[in-house]
Design a protein around this motif. Structure first.
Motif, mmCIF file in Angstrom:
data_model
loop_
_atom_site.group_PDB
_atom_site.id
_atom_site.type_symbol
_atom_site.label_atom_id
_atom_site.label_comp_id
_atom_site.label_asym_id
_atom_site.label_seq_id
_atom_site.Cartn_x
_atom_site.Cartn_y
_atom_site.Cartn_z
ATOM 1 N N ALA A 100 13.718 124.738 -64.015
ATOM 2 C CA ALA A 100 14.831 125.493 -64.589
ATOM 3 C C ALA A 100 14.625 126.965 -64.265
ATOM 4 C CB ALA A 100 14.913 125.285 -66.096
ATOM 5 N N TYR A 101 15.701 127.616 -63.844
ATOM 6 C CA TYR A 101 15.660 129.032 -63.488
ATOM 7 C C TYR A 101 16.831 129.746 -64.161
ATOM 8 C CZ TYR A 101 12.127 128.920 -59.742
ATOM 9 O OH TYR A 101 10.957 128.829 -59.032
ATOM 10 N N ALA A 102 16.669 131.042 -64.366
ATOM 11 C CA ALA A 102 17.763 131.876 -64.851
ATOM 12 C C ALA A 102 17.822 133.135 -64.000
ATOM 13 C CB ALA A 102 17.565 132.250 -66.320
ATOM 14 N N GLY A 103 19.031 133.495 -63.592
ATOM 15 C CA GLY A 103 19.208 134.686 -62.770
ATOM 16 C C GLY A 103 20.593 135.268 -62.951
ATOM 17 N N LEU A 104 20.853 136.311 -62.227
ATOM 18 C CA LEU A 104 22.142 136.989 -62.281
ATOM 19 C C LEU A 104 23.044 136.488 -61.169
ATOM 20 C CD1 LEU A 104 24.022 139.250 -63.348
ATOM 21 C CD2 LEU A 104 22.837 140.814 -61.799
ATOM 22 N N ARG A 105 24.237 136.018 -61.524
ATOM 23 C CA ARG A 105 25.189 135.559 -60.514
ATOM 24 C C ARG A 105 25.795 136.754 -59.785
ATOM 25 N NH1 ARG A 105 30.420 132.785 -60.262
ATOM 26 N NH2 ARG A 105 31.136 133.878 -62.131
ATOM 27 N N GLY A 114 16.329 138.664 -56.129
ATOM 28 C CA GLY A 114 15.273 139.146 -57.010
ATOM 29 C C GLY A 114 15.499 138.883 -58.483
ATOM 30 N N SER A 115 16.671 138.370 -58.844
ATOM 31 C CA SER A 115 16.959 138.172 -60.266
ATOM 32 C C SER A 115 16.617 136.780 -60.768
ATOM 33 C CB SER A 115 18.439 138.454 -60.546
ATOM 34 O OG SER A 115 19.268 137.441 -59.995
ATOM 35 N N ASN A 116 16.452 135.801 -59.864
ATOM 36 C CA ASN A 116 16.262 134.406 -60.283
ATOM 37 C C ASN A 116 14.811 134.171 -60.687
ATOM 38 O OD1 ASN A 116 17.453 131.917 -60.756
ATOM 39 N ND2 ASN A 116 16.833 131.083 -58.763
ATOM 40 N N ALA A 176 24.264 121.266 -56.511
ATOM 41 C CA ALA A 176 23.606 120.900 -55.260
ATOM 42 C C ALA A 176 23.307 119.409 -55.384
ATOM 43 C CB ALA A 176 22.324 121.701 -55.067
ATOM 44 N N PRO A 177 24.025 118.552 -54.650
ATOM 45 C CA PRO A 177 24.012 117.115 -54.942
ATOM 46 C C PRO A 177 22.714 116.392 -54.642
ATOM 47 C CG PRO A 177 25.342 117.568 -53.007
ATOM 48 C CD PRO A 177 24.985 118.895 -53.591
ATOM 49 N N VAL A 178 21.833 116.994 -53.832
ATOM 50 C CA VAL A 178 20.584 116.325 -53.476
ATOM 51 C C VAL A 178 19.429 117.320 -53.585
ATOM 52 C CG1 VAL A 178 19.311 115.051 -51.718
ATOM 53 C CG2 VAL A 178 21.791 114.770 -51.901
ATOM 54 N N GLY A 179 18.451 117.003 -54.423
ATOM 55 C CA GLY A 179 17.197 117.735 -54.423
ATOM 56 C C GLY A 179 17.126 118.926 -55.360
ATOM 57 N N ASN A 180 15.964 119.575 -55.322
ATOM 58 C CA ASN A 180 15.650 120.711 -56.184
ATOM 59 C C ASN A 180 16.003 122.012 -55.487
ATOM 60 O OD1 ASN A 180 14.583 122.640 -57.880
ATOM 61 N ND2 ASN A 180 12.442 122.113 -57.461
ATOM 62 N N HIS A 181 17.058 122.674 -55.958
ATOM 63 C CA HIS A 181 17.468 123.952 -55.395
ATOM 64 C C HIS A 181 17.591 125.017 -56.486
ATOM 65 C CE1 HIS A 181 18.210 122.298 -51.399
ATOM 66 N NE2 HIS A 181 18.706 121.234 -52.014
ATOM 67 N N ALA A 182 16.858 124.819 -57.582
ATOM 68 C CA ALA A 182 16.959 125.755 -58.696
ATOM 69 C C ALA A 182 16.501 127.154 -58.319
ATOM 70 C CB ALA A 182 16.142 125.238 -59.892
ATOM 71 N N ALA A 183 15.518 127.241 -57.423
ATOM 72 C CA ALA A 183 14.979 128.547 -57.043
ATOM 73 C C ALA A 183 15.801 129.236 -55.966
ATOM 74 C CB ALA A 183 13.536 128.390 -56.568
#
Length: 416
Positions: A100-105, A114-116, A176-183
Motif C-alpha cells: 500500500a502506498y500514498a502519494g500526491l496525484r 517523489g510523493s509516493n 492496474a489489472p495485473v500485478g503490483n504497481h503500487a509504487a
C-alpha cells in the motif's frame, strides 16, 4: 459522559470560500500500530479523519486478486502522520494487501514524482484483513495539506468472493489489472478506470490539538448524486472548504458518510443508518459532530413508515451519538414533489418529521435545508434554480447552498 451542547437551532447563509493546497509527504520511518485500532498520534497532535466513505457490499464487481487499485480521494483537514483504514466489512473471504502506498496525484493516475510513499501495518509491508474486519496502517511520517488530491494505491495479492467498497464515488480512480504497481509513479500500468472506491473507507491525520471533524450521515443527496463528477461539488465538499477558510472554526475534518438510496430504518442500499452508525460515524477519529440528513428514502417507500417510527429512530441515533460524546445537528428533509415516488401521504409524513426536527429540541442544532431550497410558490418542490432536474437531488448550485446554510460555528460542539 455529560450530554454535549451546541447553541440552539440557528441557520445562517454564508458564502463559501474555496481554498486549495497540495500534499507534501516527507521521508522517514513508519512507527508500529495495532491492526484494528488507529495508533496514538504524537503528543502535539490528535488523530482526525480527513476523508471517509461509507462501505457496502459491491454488486458491480467481486473481489479480484493480483491487481492494483489507485484510489483518488480529496483531503479536508491537513496534518501529519497519515493513516489509512482498509475495510473487508462485507467480504466473505480474507483479503491480503501485498503493498500500500500514498502519494500526491498529478493528473489522471499519474503521481507527483517523489510523493509516493510506502505504508506499513505493524511494521510489515503486507496485511491480511479477515472477513468483517478492518485495519489501520501505521502513521506515515510527513505532512498532508488540506484540500489535496491523495492517491492511495493498493496491491491486492489475494482476494475472492464479495468485495467491500463505496459504489458511487463520483470520482475516477484506476486499476492496474495485473500485478503490483503500487509504487509506480507513472500512469502507464493503470489501464482501467473505475468510479467506485474499493476497500479504503477512511484516511486520518494528526492535526493540531483542538481540531475536530464533522461526519455527514445521509443518503444520495449527501453522497453527491447528480453533482458534477471529479469536481468535489458534493455539499460536504463545499462545507470542507468553508471550514478550512474559517479561522474561528475548530472543525476542519469532514467525513462524508452518505450512501445513495440509504434508509434510516431498513437495509437496502447499504445497511440502515441505525445499523451503520457505529462503524461510519462513532468509530471515526476526531468526530465531534454529526449532521443527520436521512429520511426521504424511507418516506417515499411503499409501504412507508409512520412519522412516529422515523422520529423514534432519530431519537435512537441522537441518544447513541450523545453517549459517545458526539453532538447531532438535525437536517430537515428536503422537498421532492415531482419525483416519481412522491405522494400526498408521504408529504404529510415529511412535514411531521420536519416539525420534530425543527421544534422538538431533541437535536443540538438544526440546519433547515428544506427552507433553504424549497420553491416559495410551491413549497413541496425544490426551487428550479437548485434542482438537478429529477426534483429530488440538488444540482451543483443547490449543493453549494446546502453548505452555505450550515452554521459552521455551531459545529464546534462546545462542551465536548
Amino acid at each position: 459522559m455529560n450530554r454535549p451542547r451546541l447553541r440552539r437551532p440557528v441557520v445562517h447563509i454564508l458564502t463559501a470560500v474555496a481554498v486549495a493546497a497540495s500534499t507534501v509527504l516527507t521521508a522517514g520511518t513508519a512507527s508500529h500500530a495495532a491492526p484494528d485500532t488507529a495508533p496514538a498520534a504524537p503528543a502535539a497532535t490528535a488523530p482526525v479523519v480527513t476523508w471517509a466513505a461509507s462501505t457496502d457490499r459491491l454488486s458491480t464487481a467481486g473481489a479480484a486478486p493480483e491487481r492494483t487499485y489507485r484510489l483518488i480521494v480529496r483531503t479536508s483537514a491537513g496534518g501529519s502522520g497519515l493513516r489509512i483504514r482498509l475495510s473487508n466489512t462485507f467480504g466473505d473471504q480474507p483479503v491480503t494487501f501485498g503493498r500500500a502506498y500514498a502519494g500526491l496525484r498529478s493528473t489522471g493516475a499519474a503521481l507527483v514524482p517523489g510523493s509516493n510513499r510506502p505504508l506499513a501495518f505493524r511494521g510489515a509491508p503486507t496485511v491480511t484483513v479477515a472477513p468483517g474486519g478492518s485495519v489501520y496502517s501505521d502513521p506515515l511520517p510527513g505532512t498532508v495539506r488540506p484540500q489535496s488530491d491523495l492517491a492511495v494505491s493498493l496491491y491486492v495479492r489475494s482476494a475472492g468472493g464479495a468485495a467491500t467498497g463505496h459504489k458511487m464515488a463520483l470520482q475516477t480512480s484506476y486499476i492496474a489489472p495485473v500485478g503490483n504497481h503500487a509504487a509506480d509513479v507513472s500512469a502507464t500500468p493503470y489501464t482501467q478506470q473505475i468510479t467506485s472506491w474499493f476497500y479504503l473507507d477512511a484516511v486520518t491525520v494528526g492535526a493540531g490539538r483542538g481540531t475536530g471533524a464533522v461526519a455527514t450521515l445521509g443518503d444520495s443527496i449527501t453522497d453527491g448524486a447528480i453533482s458534477t463528477a471529479n469536481t468535489n461539488r458534493r455539499w460536504p465538499d463545499f462545507l470542507a472548504r468553508r471550514l478550512l477558510a474559517d479561522p474561528g472554526s475548530p472543525i476542519k475534518g469532514v467525513a462524508n458518510e452518505g450512501i445513495s438510496g440509504n434508509k434510516i430504518l431498513t437495509d437496502g442500499s447499504g445497511q440502515s443508518a441505525l445499523k451503520r452508525l457505529d462503524r461510519d460515524v462513532l468509530s471515526q477519529r476526531g468526530v465531534r459532530t454529526m449532521i443527520l440528513l436521512e429520511g426521504v428514502n424511507d418516506i417515499k417507500a411503499n409501504p412507508a413508515p409512520t412519522a412516529a417510527a422515523l422520529i423514534a429512530a432519530y431519537e435512537q441515533l441522537i441518544g447513541r451519538s450523545h453517549a459517545a460524546g458526539i453532538c447531532v445537528v438535525g437536517a430537515t428533509v428536503m422537498p421532492y414533489e415531482g419525483w416519481r415516488e412522491w405522494s400526498e401521504s408521504g408529504e404529510a409524513v415529511r412535514q411531521e418529521v420536519n416539525a420534530f426536527i425543527r421544534h422538538s429540541g431533541a437535536f443540538d442544532a438544526v440546519v433547515d435545508f428544506d427552507e433553504a431550497l424549497k420553491d416559495p410558490v410551491a413549497p413541496n418542490r425544490m426551487l428550479p434554480a437548485y434542482d438537478s432536474g429529477d426534483h429530488l437531488h440538488p444540482n451543483d448550485v443547490g449543493m453549494r447552498l446546502m453548505s452555505d446554510t450550515v452554521d459552521v460555528r455551531a459545529l464546534g460542539c462546545a462542551g465536548r
